[in-house]
Design an enzyme around this catalytic site. Structure first.
Site, PDB file in Angstrom:
ATOM      1  N   HIS A  19      22.724  50.119 -21.114  1.00  0.00           N
ATOM      2  CA  HIS A  19      23.946  50.149 -21.930  1.00  0.00           C
ATOM      3  C   HIS A  19      23.782  51.147 -23.086  1.00  0.00           C
ATOM      4  O   HIS A  19      24.705  51.902 -23.407  1.00  0.00           O
ATOM      5  CB  HIS A  19      24.237  48.765 -22.522  1.00  0.00           C
ATOM      6  N   LYS A  42      32.713  33.616 -17.650  1.00  0.00           N
ATOM      7  CA  LYS A  42      31.625  32.836 -17.066  1.00  0.00           C
ATOM      8  C   LYS A  42      30.707  32.315 -18.168  1.00  0.00           C
ATOM      9  O   LYS A  42      30.798  32.765 -19.319  1.00  0.00           O
ATOM     10  CB  LYS A  42      30.861  33.753 -16.111  1.00  0.00           C
ATOM     11  N   ARG A  94      26.419  52.115 -11.410  1.00  0.00           N
ATOM     12  CA  ARG A  94      25.033  52.246 -10.936  1.00  0.00           C
ATOM     13  C   ARG A  94      24.919  52.342  -9.429  1.00  0.00           C
ATOM     14  O   ARG A  94      23.928  52.815  -8.906  1.00  0.00           O
ATOM     15  CB  ARG A  94      24.224  51.005 -11.375  1.00  0.00           C
ATOM     16  N   SER A 132      21.973  43.242 -16.721  1.00  0.00           N
ATOM     17  CA  SER A 132      21.750  42.085 -17.599  1.00  0.00           C
ATOM     18  C   SER A 132      21.269  40.893 -16.784  1.00  0.00           C
ATOM     19  O   SER A 132      20.429  40.111 -17.252  1.00  0.00           O
ATOM     20  CB  SER A 132      23.049  41.732 -18.328  1.00  0.00           C
TER      21      SER A 132
HETATM   22  O1  PNS Z   1      30.045  42.823 -18.239  1.00  0.00           O
HETATM   23  P1  PNS Z   1      31.018  43.460 -17.320  1.00  0.00           P
HETATM   24  O2  PNS Z   1      31.209  42.650 -16.067  1.00  0.00           O
HETATM   25  O3  PNS Z   1      30.663  44.869 -17.031  1.00  0.00           O
HETATM   26  O4  PNS Z   1      32.389  43.473 -18.141  1.00  0.00           O
HETATM   27  C1  PNS Z   1      33.579  43.460 -17.517  1.00  0.00           C
HETATM   28  C2  PNS Z   1      34.768  43.474 -18.469  1.00  0.00           C
HETATM   29  C3  PNS Z   1      34.615  42.509 -19.601  1.00  0.00           C
HETATM   30  C4  PNS Z   1      34.939  44.842 -19.013  1.00  0.00           C
HETATM   31  C5  PNS Z   1      35.934  43.093 -17.562  1.00  0.00           C
HETATM   32  O5  PNS Z   1      35.703  41.851 -17.026  1.00  0.00           O
HETATM   33  C6  PNS Z   1      37.204  43.129 -18.322  1.00  0.00           C
HETATM   34  O6  PNS Z   1      37.707  44.168 -18.593  1.00  0.00           O
HETATM   35  N1  PNS Z   1      37.722  41.958 -18.637  1.00  0.00           N
HETATM   36  C7  PNS Z   1      38.945  41.838 -19.360  1.00  0.00           C
HETATM   37  C8  PNS Z   1      40.046  41.293 -18.510  1.00  0.00           C
HETATM   38  C9  PNS Z   1      40.823  42.376 -17.854  1.00  0.00           C
HETATM   39  O7  PNS Z   1      41.452  43.193 -18.470  1.00  0.00           O
HETATM   40  N2  PNS Z   1      40.761  42.409 -16.561  1.00  0.00           N
HETATM   41  C10 PNS Z   1      41.450  43.434 -15.870  1.00  0.00           C
HETATM   42  C11 PNS Z   1      41.860  42.979 -14.561  1.00  0.00           C
HETATM   43  S1  PNS Z   1      40.973  43.827 -13.313  1.00  0.00           S
END
Ligand code: PNS
Length: 164
Positions: A19, A42, A94, A132
């Site tokens: 990150h 989660k 990745r 992570s």
């Molecule tokens: O840790 P991650 O899984 O890389 O993070 C993902 C995150 C938080 C960026 C993603 O889950 C997100 O954007 N969540 C917000 C909800 C949202 O806007 N979802 C879009 C629908 S696909």
């Protein structure tokens, strides 16, 4: 030209050297970055306040850290990007499975917010295996963490698993 402001969202449970590398390289492409720490639908190992503090700690000493802000976000990513005035969202890819996920998310977000743009960066090869999830597993099993996370995050992981 107007300010280029990237939003770098994630759960960051915890924030890794992968990150940090992505953030550093993203900073090279824009004027400033907001690291947006998601609530985490989660169950997370660290609660959001802890994750925010760990990200802030990991940024200490990063060249350009003065152009970074760390904030929490809830709800839709497109709404957070709009509210914060971000010009693009920064994401790391990745693997093939990451790519499929990011493509779907970008397409959906583009429908929700037509101006939405995503800047995708690929990790350096030596950092590409860091996730992570794997870091939490290594920490749980008492493995060495320094290659994967910054010292403050390593210490927090050791404490969380009763090894500190
Ligand atoms: O840790 P991650 O899984 O890389 O993070 C993902 C995150 C938080 C960026 C993603 O889950 C997100 O954007 N969540 C917000 C909800 C949202 O806007 N979802 C879009 C629908 S696909």
């Amino acid at each position: 030209m107007s300010e280029r402001h990237f939003l770098y969202p994630g759960t960051f449970d915890p924030f890794t050297r992968g990150h940090l590398d992505l953030l550093a390289r993203g900073l090279g492409l824009c004027d400033r970055v907001t690291v947006a720490v998601a609530a985490g639908g989660k169950a997370t190992l660290f609660d959001r306040e802890e994750r925010l503090a760990l990200v802030r700690g990991a940024l200490a000493g990063l060249p350009g850290a003065e152009r970074c802000r760390v904030a929490g976000f809830d709800g839709l990513l497109v709404d957070a990007a709009r509210e914060l005035g971000a010009t693009a969202v920064l994401r790391g890819v990745r693997s093939g499975s990451d790519l499929e996920h990011e493509q779907a998310m970008a397409a959906l977000n583009h429908v929700l917010s037509p101006g939405f743009e995503v800047v995708v960066l690929f990790p350096r090869p030596e950092l590409a295996m860091i996730s992570s999830t794997l870091v939490r597993d290594v920490a749980r099993c008492g493995g060495a963490l320094d290659a994967f996370v910054t010292p403050g995050v390593a210490e927090a992981l050791r404490r969380r698993f009763g090894r500190g």
